[in-house]
Scaffold this motif. Structure first.
Motif, PDB file in Angstrom:
ATOM      1  N   PHE A 248      -4.003  -0.239   7.826  1.00  0.00           N
ATOM      2  CA  PHE A 248      -4.264   0.401   6.173  1.00  0.00           C
ATOM      3  C   PHE A 248      -5.703   0.687   6.176  1.00  0.00           C
ATOM      4  CE2 PHE A 248       0.271  -0.387   6.304  1.00  0.00           C
ATOM      5  CZ  PHE A 248       0.765   0.630   5.786  1.00  0.00           C
ATOM      6  N   THR A 249      -6.168   1.826   5.542  1.00  0.00           N
ATOM      7  CA  THR A 249      -7.575   2.189   5.423  1.00  0.00           C
ATOM      8  C   THR A 249      -8.228   1.322   4.461  1.00  0.00           C
ATOM      9  OG1 THR A 249      -6.806   4.500   5.878  1.00  0.00           O
ATOM     10  CG2 THR A 249      -9.238   4.112   5.122  1.00  0.00           C
ATOM     11  N   ALA A 250      -7.580   0.976   3.375  1.00  0.00           N
ATOM     12  CA  ALA A 250      -8.177   0.073   2.060  1.00  0.00           C
ATOM     13  C   ALA A 250      -7.618  -0.980   1.620  1.00  0.00           C
ATOM     14  CB  ALA A 250      -8.527   1.241   0.931  1.00  0.00           C
ATOM     15  N   TYR A 251      -6.295  -0.930   1.777  1.00  0.00           N
ATOM     16  CA  TYR A 251      -5.444  -2.240   1.158  1.00  0.00           C
ATOM     17  C   TYR A 251      -4.524  -2.549   2.288  1.00  0.00           C
ATOM     18  CZ  TYR A 251      -7.132  -0.167  -3.049  1.00  0.00           C
ATOM     19  OH  TYR A 251      -8.134   0.521  -3.896  1.00  0.00           O
ATOM     20  N   SER A 252      -3.794  -3.908   1.905  1.00  0.00           N
ATOM     21  CA  SER A 252      -3.199  -4.311   2.812  1.00  0.00           C
ATOM     22  C   SER A 252      -1.760  -3.793   2.774  1.00  0.00           C
ATOM     23  CB  SER A 252      -2.709  -5.972   2.535  1.00  0.00           C
ATOM     24  OG  SER A 252      -1.968  -6.049   1.094  1.00  0.00           O
ATOM     25  N   ALA A 253      -0.696  -3.770   3.819  1.00  0.00           N
ATOM     26  CA  ALA A 253       0.481  -3.125   3.834  1.00  0.00           C
ATOM     27  C   ALA A 253       1.136  -3.379   2.723  1.00  0.00           C
ATOM     28  CB  ALA A 253       1.140  -3.665   5.107  1.00  0.00           C
ATOM     29  N   GLU A 254       1.302  -4.806   2.154  1.00  0.00           N
ATOM     30  CA  GLU A 254       2.126  -5.273   0.946  1.00  0.00           C
ATOM     31  C   GLU A 254       1.891  -4.191  -0.219  1.00  0.00           C
ATOM     32  OE1 GLU A 254       2.232  -7.886   4.046  1.00  0.00           O
ATOM     33  OE2 GLU A 254       0.354  -7.202   2.880  1.00  0.00           O
ATOM     34  N   ILE A 255       0.639  -3.759  -0.450  1.00  0.00           N
ATOM     35  CA  ILE A 255       0.346  -2.812  -1.544  1.00  0.00           C
ATOM     36  C   ILE A 255       1.225  -1.584  -1.626  1.00  0.00           C
ATOM     37  CG2 ILE A 255      -1.504  -1.573  -2.625  1.00  0.00           C
ATOM     38  CD1 ILE A 255      -1.843  -4.460  -3.064  1.00  0.00           C
ATOM     39  N   TYR A 256       1.677  -1.211  -0.421  1.00  0.00           N
ATOM     40  CA  TYR A 256       2.156   0.060  -0.349  1.00  0.00           C
ATOM     41  C   TYR A 256       3.781  -0.101  -0.289  1.00  0.00           C
ATOM     42  CZ  TYR A 256      -2.071   2.282   0.499  1.00  0.00           C
ATOM     43  OH  TYR A 256      -3.608   2.302   0.241  1.00  0.00           O
ATOM     44  N   ASP A 257       4.092  -1.518  -0.336  1.00  0.00           N
ATOM     45  CA  ASP A 257       5.614  -1.611   0.037  1.00  0.00           C
ATOM     46  C   ASP A 257       6.622  -1.178  -0.983  1.00  0.00           C
ATOM     47  OD1 ASP A 257       7.757  -3.107   1.068  1.00  0.00           O
ATOM     48  OD2 ASP A 257       7.696  -4.626  -0.476  1.00  0.00           O
ATOM     49  N   GLY A 258       7.603  -0.365  -0.654  1.00  0.00           N
ATOM     50  CA  GLY A 258       8.476   0.324  -1.552  1.00  0.00           C
ATOM     51  C   GLY A 258       8.020   1.549  -2.082  1.00  0.00           C
ATOM     52  N   LYS A 259       6.730   2.055  -1.627  1.00  0.00           N
ATOM     53  CA  LYS A 259       6.021   3.343  -2.241  1.00  0.00           C
ATOM     54  C   LYS A 259       6.633   4.566  -1.350  1.00  0.00           C
ATOM     55  CE  LYS A 259       1.227   4.975  -3.282  1.00  0.00           C
ATOM     56  NZ  LYS A 259       1.833   5.130  -4.730  1.00  0.00           N
ATOM     57  N   GLU A 260       6.618   5.667  -1.940  1.00  0.00           N
ATOM     58  CA  GLU A 260       6.989   7.066  -1.411  1.00  0.00           C
ATOM     59  C   GLU A 260       5.610   7.258  -0.928  1.00  0.00           C
ATOM     60  OE1 GLU A 260       8.305  11.050  -3.326  1.00  0.00           O
ATOM     61  OE2 GLU A 260      10.141   9.845  -2.844  1.00  0.00           O
ATOM     62  N   VAL A 261       5.768   8.018   0.346  1.00  0.00           N
ATOM     63  CA  VAL A 261       4.551   8.543   0.941  1.00  0.00           C
ATOM     64  C   VAL A 261       4.896   9.740   1.732  1.00  0.00           C
ATOM     65  CG1 VAL A 261       3.387   6.077   1.293  1.00  0.00           C
ATOM     66  CG2 VAL A 261       4.730   7.068   3.129  1.00  0.00           C
ATOM     67  N   LEU A 262       3.920  10.527   2.223  1.00  0.00           N
ATOM     68  CA  LEU A 262       4.043  11.516   3.204  1.00  0.00           C
ATOM     69  C   LEU A 262       3.925  10.988   4.677  1.00  0.00           C
ATOM     70  CD1 LEU A 262       2.604  14.625   1.782  1.00  0.00           C
ATOM     71  CD2 LEU A 262       5.047  14.010   1.716  1.00  0.00           C
ATOM     72  N   ALA A 263       4.752  11.065   5.793  1.00  0.00           N
ATOM     73  CA  ALA A 263       4.592  10.650   6.865  1.00  0.00           C
ATOM     74  C   ALA A 263       4.685  11.633   8.269  1.00  0.00           C
ATOM     75  CB  ALA A 263       5.498   9.293   7.225  1.00  0.00           C
ATOM     76  N   LYS A 264       3.734  11.627   8.953  1.00  0.00           N
ATOM     77  CA  LYS A 264       3.974  12.262  10.379  1.00  0.00           C
ATOM     78  C   LYS A 264       4.268  11.433  11.271  1.00  0.00           C
ATOM     79  CE  LYS A 264       1.006  15.345  11.320  1.00  0.00           C
ATOM     80  NZ  LYS A 264      -0.119  16.457  11.396  1.00  0.00           N
ATOM     81  N   VAL A 265       5.508  11.893  12.434  1.00  0.00           N
ATOM     82  CA  VAL A 265       5.537  11.029  13.367  1.00  0.00           C
ATOM     83  C   VAL A 265       4.967  11.291  14.814  1.00  0.00           C
ATOM     84  CG1 VAL A 265       7.936  10.115  12.414  1.00  0.00           C
ATOM     85  CG2 VAL A 265       8.000  12.380  13.933  1.00  0.00           C
TER      86      VAL A 265
END
Length: 350
Positions: free
Chosen positions: A282-299
């Protein structure tokens, strides 16, 4: 050495994108040095083309043979991944471990604070937390942010992408023509820089002395359908060149290295709402900060960003998409975005 914010080291390939980027940087008043990194170690033609562009633009030029690093890190990983039934993306490995690592090293050597490339993307500086993020290009069709998600703050904070605001490749070429750049009409580079466009990855790996043994094609229930020619010859979603006739279109839906099987199924079998990734950054923070967060993703590089919720699960990230995604492929990357900027990503494991 104190770094000069008026100096920039630019990755200069000899192509029209990096040449136009150099032109734009010069117009903004930067002192530009071009840097050509030779992944083959003997690409005299590429070196001379880049040097000629540097001479035309009146900028300093650095050449470096990086074939040892590139061979061990990028090509080594490329071969190993295919041999284990995964589909690698060499650019994702090269960018943090070779290209930008060497760019930063030489920028420090010459006292340049900034580094730059001809990638189509941008940098976003969040003034609230002081962090820097890779940001999608204005031209979404040319956007290359997906390839750069593994870059850290020490790189992104010093990056300039002069072409990030361009609306099309035609705009790049037109500017090159207006300034009589000698490579204005040069064709775009090939997809995998170390494999000839007339070649294919499987033959390249075989010539390097590697092979994978034949095994069984199976259906999703494990029933044997026929024989495959070795798992390195296949990738998820593949339909052509399977060497088996089932009386209907068949797609590779799974590759099992341990069992040496290739599962075939229907197109519908390729769609899933859940994608699991490992070796996440993760660019700036740990993965836990984004836990449960809605994002956009590309596979995949060419996929459109899609809504997903991410869950941190130990060393894994589980992304659950609102809409099923087609052919999420082990070895490829899933990249997470908040709005139009990259927050992280990892390698798809299942």
């Amino acid at each position: 050495m104190e770094l000069n914010k008026n100096k920039v080291l630019l990755g200069l390939s000899g192509g029209v994108d990096s040449a136009t980027a150099a032109l734009l940087l010069k117009e903004k008043g930067f002192s530009v040095t071009g840097y050509y990194f030779d992944v083959a170690g003997n690409n005299i033609k590429g070196r001379d083309e880049a040097a000629a562009v540097a001479e035309q633009l009146g900028i300093d030029f650095i050449y470096e043979d990086v074939s040892k690093d590139f061979g061990e890190i990028v090509i080594g990983n490329f071969i190993d991944e295919y041999l284990h039934g995964r589909t690698p993306n060499p650019c994702v490995m090269c960018n943090p471990n070779v290209k930008f690592k060497h760019l930063i090293h030489h920028a420090d050597e010459i006292g340049a604070y900034y580094i730059a490339t001809g990638h189509y993307c941008r940098v976003f500086h969040d003034e609230n937390d002081g962090e820097f993020y890779i940001r999608r290009a204005v031209n979404e069709k040319k956007d290359q942010s997906y390839m750069l998600y593994r870059l850290g703050q020490e790189v992104v904070s010093r990056l300039i992408f002069p072409l990030g605001e361009f609306l099309s490749k035609d705009e790049t070429r037109e500017l090159a023509r207006e300034n009589s750049l000698q490579n204005a009409e040069k064709k775009d580079s090939q997809e995998i820089c170390f494999i000839d466009p007339m070649d294919n990855y499987a033959e390249y790996i075989k010539r390097a002395g590697y092979t994978s043994r034949p095994g069984n094609f199976v259906d999703k229930n494990g029933n044997v359908l026929g024989k495959h020619q070795g798992i390195l010859n296949y990738t998820i979603g593949q339909r052509k060149g399977l060497g088996i006739a089932l009386g209907k279109p068949a797609f590779v839906t799974k590759i099992d290295y341990e069992k040496n099987t290739v599962t075939l199924g229907d197109n519908e079998d390729l769609f899933n709402t859940s994608v699991i990734s490992c070796n996440n950054v993760f660019t700036a923070y740990s993965a836990e900060i984004y836990d449960g967060k809605e994002v956009l993703a590309k596979v995949r590089y060419s996929a459109k960003p899609a809504k997903a919720t991410i869950k941190a699960d130990g060393n894994r990230i589980i992304a659950t998409f609102e809409e099923p995604q087609r052919a999420a492929t082990p070895g490829q990357s899933i990249v997470f975005y908040e709005g139009d900027h990259v927050i992280g990503g990892g390698f798809i494991s299942e």
